[in-house]
Motif scaffolding. Sequence first.
Motif, mmCIF file in Angstrom:
data_model
loop_
_atom_site.group_PDB
_atom_site.id
_atom_site.type_symbol
_atom_site.label_atom_id
_atom_site.label_comp_id
_atom_site.label_asym_id
_atom_site.label_seq_id
_atom_site.Cartn_x
_atom_site.Cartn_y
_atom_site.Cartn_z
ATOM 1 N N VAL A 97 -9.728 22.053 -53.102
ATOM 2 C CA VAL A 97 -9.919 23.433 -53.549
ATOM 3 C C VAL A 97 -9.108 23.702 -54.816
ATOM 4 O O VAL A 97 -9.599 24.311 -55.777
ATOM 5 N N GLU A 98 -7.872 23.229 -54.837
ATOM 6 C CA GLU A 98 -7.022 23.464 -56.002
ATOM 7 C C GLU A 98 -7.585 22.815 -57.259
ATOM 8 O O GLU A 98 -7.490 23.358 -58.363
ATOM 9 N N SER A 99 -8.231 21.661 -57.105
ATOM 10 C CA SER A 99 -8.807 20.962 -58.252
ATOM 11 C C SER A 99 -10.067 21.626 -58.775
ATOM 12 O O SER A 99 -10.521 21.304 -59.878
ATOM 13 N N GLY A 100 -10.666 22.519 -57.983
ATOM 14 C CA GLY A 100 -11.924 23.143 -58.356
ATOM 15 C C GLY A 100 -13.142 22.374 -57.903
ATOM 16 O O GLY A 100 -14.277 22.818 -58.117
ATOM 17 N N ALA A 101 -12.935 21.212 -57.253
ATOM 18 C CA ALA A 101 -14.073 20.435 -56.766
ATOM 19 C C ALA A 101 -14.787 21.144 -55.627
ATOM 20 O O ALA A 101 -15.996 20.959 -55.430
ATOM 21 N N GLU A 102 -14.045 21.945 -54.873
ATOM 22 C CA GLU A 102 -14.611 22.690 -53.752
ATOM 23 C C GLU A 102 -14.151 24.134 -53.823
ATOM 24 O O GLU A 102 -13.074 24.433 -54.369
ATOM 25 N N SER A 103 -14.967 25.023 -53.236
ATOM 26 C CA SER A 103 -14.565 26.433 -53.189
ATOM 27 C C SER A 103 -14.075 26.844 -51.813
ATOM 28 O O SER A 103 -13.239 27.730 -51.677
ATOM 29 N N GLY A 104 -14.607 26.211 -50.775
ATOM 30 C CA GLY A 104 -14.167 26.515 -49.417
ATOM 31 C C GLY A 104 -14.705 25.480 -48.457
ATOM 32 O O GLY A 104 -15.891 25.127 -48.520
ATOM 33 N N LEU A 105 -13.856 24.955 -47.581
ATOM 34 C CA LEU A 105 -14.245 23.913 -46.642
ATOM 35 C C LEU A 105 -13.611 24.168 -45.279
ATOM 36 O O LEU A 105 -12.475 24.642 -45.195
ATOM 37 N N GLN A 106 -14.339 23.837 -44.238
ATOM 38 C CA GLN A 106 -13.796 23.762 -42.888
ATOM 39 C C GLN A 106 -14.070 22.357 -42.358
ATOM 40 O O GLN A 106 -15.164 21.818 -42.572
ATOM 41 N N VAL A 107 -13.112 21.775 -41.667
ATOM 42 C CA VAL A 107 -13.279 20.465 -41.039
ATOM 43 C C VAL A 107 -12.681 20.536 -39.643
ATOM 44 O O VAL A 107 -11.585 21.065 -39.455
ATOM 45 N N ALA A 108 -13.424 20.010 -38.678
ATOM 46 C CA ALA A 108 -12.936 19.982 -37.303
ATOM 47 C C ALA A 108 -13.360 18.692 -36.644
ATOM 48 O O ALA A 108 -14.383 18.101 -36.993
ATOM 49 N N ALA A 109 -12.558 18.252 -35.686
ATOM 50 C CA ALA A 109 -12.886 17.039 -34.941
ATOM 51 C C ALA A 109 -12.341 17.140 -33.525
ATOM 52 O O ALA A 109 -11.307 17.771 -33.291
ATOM 53 N N TYR A 110 -13.082 16.514 -32.611
ATOM 54 C CA TYR A 110 -12.664 16.371 -31.215
ATOM 55 C C TYR A 110 -12.635 14.890 -30.880
ATOM 56 O O TYR A 110 -13.464 14.118 -31.369
ATOM 57 N N THR A 128 -18.730 25.990 -48.559
ATOM 58 C CA THR A 128 -19.304 27.136 -49.260
ATOM 59 C C THR A 128 -19.942 26.739 -50.583
ATOM 60 O O THR A 128 -20.802 27.456 -51.082
ATOM 61 N N ARG A 129 -19.532 25.615 -51.172
ATOM 62 C CA ARG A 129 -20.145 25.136 -52.418
ATOM 63 C C ARG A 129 -21.206 24.098 -52.062
ATOM 64 O O ARG A 129 -20.916 23.128 -51.361
ATOM 65 N N LEU A 130 -22.427 24.302 -52.562
ATOM 66 C CA LEU A 130 -23.529 23.384 -52.263
ATOM 67 C C LEU A 130 -23.584 22.291 -53.315
ATOM 68 O O LEU A 130 -23.694 22.571 -54.514
ATOM 69 N N VAL A 131 -23.506 21.041 -52.855
ATOM 70 C CA VAL A 131 -23.401 19.922 -53.781
ATOM 71 C C VAL A 131 -24.304 18.783 -53.338
ATOM 72 O O VAL A 131 -24.758 18.712 -52.192
ATOM 73 N N ALA A 132 -24.549 17.860 -54.275
ATOM 74 C CA ALA A 132 -25.374 16.676 -54.013
ATOM 75 C C ALA A 132 -24.745 15.477 -54.689
ATOM 76 O O ALA A 132 -23.914 15.614 -55.594
ATOM 77 N N GLY A 133 -25.151 14.277 -54.257
ATOM 78 C CA GLY A 133 -24.702 13.055 -54.899
ATOM 79 C C GLY A 133 -23.214 12.816 -54.711
ATOM 80 O O GLY A 133 -22.625 13.183 -53.695
ATOM 81 N N PRO A 134 -22.547 12.204 -55.707
ATOM 82 C CA PRO A 134 -21.113 11.910 -55.584
ATOM 83 C C PRO A 134 -20.266 13.142 -55.303
ATOM 84 O O PRO A 134 -19.215 13.036 -54.667
ATOM 85 N N ALA A 135 -20.708 14.313 -55.746
ATOM 86 C CA ALA A 135 -19.943 15.546 -55.503
ATOM 87 C C ALA A 135 -19.847 15.873 -54.027
ATOM 88 O O ALA A 135 -18.974 16.636 -53.606
ATOM 89 N N ALA A 136 -20.755 15.296 -53.219
ATOM 90 C CA ALA A 136 -20.749 15.551 -51.774
ATOM 91 C C ALA A 136 -19.906 14.531 -51.013
ATOM 92 O O ALA A 136 -19.941 14.493 -49.784
ATOM 93 N N GLY A 137 -19.137 13.730 -51.720
ATOM 94 C CA GLY A 137 -18.401 12.640 -51.094
ATOM 95 C C GLY A 137 -17.252 13.058 -50.208
ATOM 96 O O GLY A 137 -16.718 12.234 -49.451
ATOM 97 N N ALA A 138 -16.842 14.319 -50.267
ATOM 98 C CA ALA A 138 -15.696 14.755 -49.462
ATOM 99 C C ALA A 138 -15.930 14.546 -47.977
ATOM 100 O O ALA A 138 -15.005 14.211 -47.237
ATOM 101 N N ALA A 139 -17.162 14.729 -47.513
ATOM 102 C CA ALA A 139 -17.435 14.593 -46.083
ATOM 103 C C ALA A 139 -17.122 13.175 -45.611
ATOM 104 O O ALA A 139 -16.513 12.987 -44.541
#
Length: 374
Positions: free
Chosen positions: A21-34, A351-362
Motif C-alpha cells: 500500500v505504501e508503495s502505491g502498488a495496492e490501494s487496499g487489501l485483506q488477507v486471511a488464512a485458516y 480494492t484495486r483491480l489488476v491483471a498480469g504481473p500487477a496481480a502477483g501479490a496473491a
Amino acid sequence: MNRRANADVQGRIENILADLVESGAESGLQVAAYLDGEPIVDAYAGWADRGAGRLLGPDTPIHSFSTGKGFTATVVHVLADRGLVDYDTPIAHYWPEFAAQGKERATVRHALTHTLGIPQLPPDVTPAELCDWDTMCAHVAGARPLWEPGSASGYHGWTFGWILGETVRRITGLTPAEALRTYVSEPLGVGDELYFGLPASELARAATLVEGNWAAWLATLPPDAPFRRLVVPNREVWTTAELANRRTYLLSDLPACGTTTARAAARMYAALLGEVDGVRLLSPERVTLAAGVAVEGKDRMLLGRYTKGLGYFLGLPETAGGTAAFGHHGSGGSIAFADRERGLSFGLTRTRLVAGPAAGAARVLADEIRSAVS
C-alpha cells in the motif's frame, strides 16, 4: 502451528501488505488464512474509500466478482449433501422452462463444470438488465447451447449465476442471497461479511473499487475473442470498478459474483475441509466429489487449459499448482481457495483491480503462508 508461529506469519503478512500500500502498488487489501479449522492470518491494509478518507478494516466487505462462484457452488453442494439436488438430474426437472432449445437433458453437473454450453449474453445487454433477475433467468432458459451440453467446457462468466441460482430458488424457495445466508454464512457466523447482493443497510460499509490495469487489459482482448464477444459482449457489462461501484449492482442478487471479506471467504473454505468452531459445511465424501477433477483441457471461452471440479477451479497458480487445491478467482485479482493436502484455506480481497504481473501479490502472500505452515 503454535501461537508464536501464528504471530510470526501474521506479522510478516501485515508487513507485506503495508509495503504494497505504501508503495502505491495496492490501494487496499485483506488477507486471511485458516489451518486445520483455526485462523492463523487476518491482516489488512489501505483504504476502503480513499476519497472519503475511510480506512479498510477486517470487516469491510469488498466486491470480488467471480470469487463468489465458489460460494454458489458451495450452496449447491450443501443442498446435494442434504439430498435436495442431484448433480446428474436435468436442470429442467427443477426448472421446467429450462428445457427450451434442446436443453432438456442438461444437468446440474453440466452447469457446475461450465460444460452446459450457454456462456453467452445478449450483445446489447445493459447493466439494468444484468441486475434484473427475471430478465436474465428468462435469457438463460431460452438460450440455445453453443455446443452439446457435456461435450466441451467454456467459462460461463455471468450465466453460471442465474443457471444455478434459479435452480437453487426452485428447489428451496429461497433467493440465492437467502440460501447463502441460510446454508452457509449464518451457520459460520459470517452473515454480515459473506454476500451475493448486499442488503441496503450494509451498502455504506462496502469498499469502493478503483481501477488499476484491469479495464485496460480487458480492452486489449481482440473483439472476436470468445470471452469478449460472448461472455462480456459490451463494455457496460465488463467486470470493472465502474460497474461494481454502482449502487444497483451491489444490491443485486448476482450469484456469479460475491461481496465478502477475506476472512469470511477463508472461513467458508476452511469449513469445507473440516470443522470450524463445530461447523462443517460438507461431509468428507462430498468434498471429495466436489473438489475432484471433473473436466480438464482447453476452455472454449478463456482459450487456455484449465482443470475444473464441480463449481471450483483446481490447481490455480496462487495455489502452487496441483489439483489438491480448489477455489475461484475473481476479476481484478481476488481469490479464495482450500488446499486439501495442507488443511489450509486462503482468501484475498482487493480494492484495486489488476491483471498480469500487477496481480502477483496473491501468489506472494499465499506462498508466504504456505512456507510458514510447512
